[in-house]
Design an enzyme around this catalytic site. Structure first.
Site, PDB file in Angstrom:
ATOM      1  N   CYS A   3       0.822  -1.223   0.000  1.00 23.15           N
ATOM      2  CA  CYS A   3       0.000   0.000   0.000  1.00 23.15           C
ATOM      3  C   CYS A   3       0.855   1.271   0.000  1.00 23.15           C
ATOM      4  CB  CYS A   3      -0.943   0.023   1.211  1.00 23.15           C
ATOM      5  SG  CYS A   3      -2.195  -1.271   1.227  1.00 23.15           S
ATOM      6  N   ARG A   4       1.388   1.606   1.163  1.00 15.86           N
ATOM      7  CA  ARG A   4       2.069   2.899   1.318  1.00 15.86           C
ATOM      8  C   ARG A   4       3.415   2.974   0.609  1.00 15.86           C
ATOM      9  NH1 ARG A   4       1.976   2.991   7.713  1.00 15.86           N
ATOM     10  NH2 ARG A   4       2.372   0.787   7.269  1.00 15.86           N
TER      11      ARG A   4
ATOM     12  N   ASP B  99      -2.053   3.561   7.554  1.00 15.29           N
ATOM     13  CA  ASP B  99      -2.029   2.383   6.686  1.00 15.29           C
ATOM     14  C   ASP B  99      -3.411   2.192   6.066  1.00 15.29           C
ATOM     15  OD1 ASP B  99      -1.773  -0.065   5.430  1.00 15.29           O
ATOM     16  OD2 ASP B  99      -0.666  -0.976   7.087  1.00 15.29           O
TER      17      ASP B  99
END
Length: 154
Positions: free
Chosen positions: A13-14, A124
């Protein structure tokens, strides 16, 4: 070649979002022969996976490529090989400091690039679902990081 490694928990994701955004900005500024970027995770759950669907959709909406990106786990050698190792939250930074064996000069926390933000960690989106907020932070932080790289290393 100046090298940057973004690190989050699972590398879906990040950190891949930050990798893709910084790559995009590097190309826009014509620095692709001077700055390289990668990403990794502190956990091994998603090794070999492409970025999360939410990250892919958001990057697609901004026409930012994530081609060829697959999750991997950060290893101790990364901490010696990269000029900038940037963790997305306190846990990531703490895990990298343990892995570094004291060689942690290159480790930074992403939100330290954005001192005026109230948030002190990049949330997150795997848990929050808010990929837009993460993109806003990453986009702003990557501009500052690239300016920092140019000032310090190029």
């Amino acid at each position: 070649m100046v090298s940057v490694l973004f690190v989050c928990l699972g590398n879906i994701c990040r950190s891949p979002m930050a990798e893709a955004v910084l790559r995009h900005k590097i190309v826009q500024r014509g620095l692709q022969d001077q700055v390289s970027v990668d990403s990794a995770g502190t956990g091994d759950w998603h090794i070999g996976s492409v970025p999360h669907e939410g990250t892919r959709k958001l990057l697609d909406s901004w026409r930012i490529s994530y081609e060829g990106m697959v999750a991997r786990k950060v290893v101790s050698q990364d901490l010696a090989n990269f000029d900038y190792v940037i963790g997305m939250d306190d846990s990531n930074v703490s895990n990298m400091r343990k892995l570094s064996g004291g060689n942690d000069a290159a480790i930074l926390k992403f939100m330290d690039l954005l001192p005026n933000e109230k948030l002190r960690e990049v949330p997150d989106p795997y848990f929050t679902g808010n990929f837009e907020e993460v993109y806003r932070l990453i986009d702003a932080g990557c501009d500052i990081l690239l300016d920092k790289i140019i000032e310090e290393k190029l």
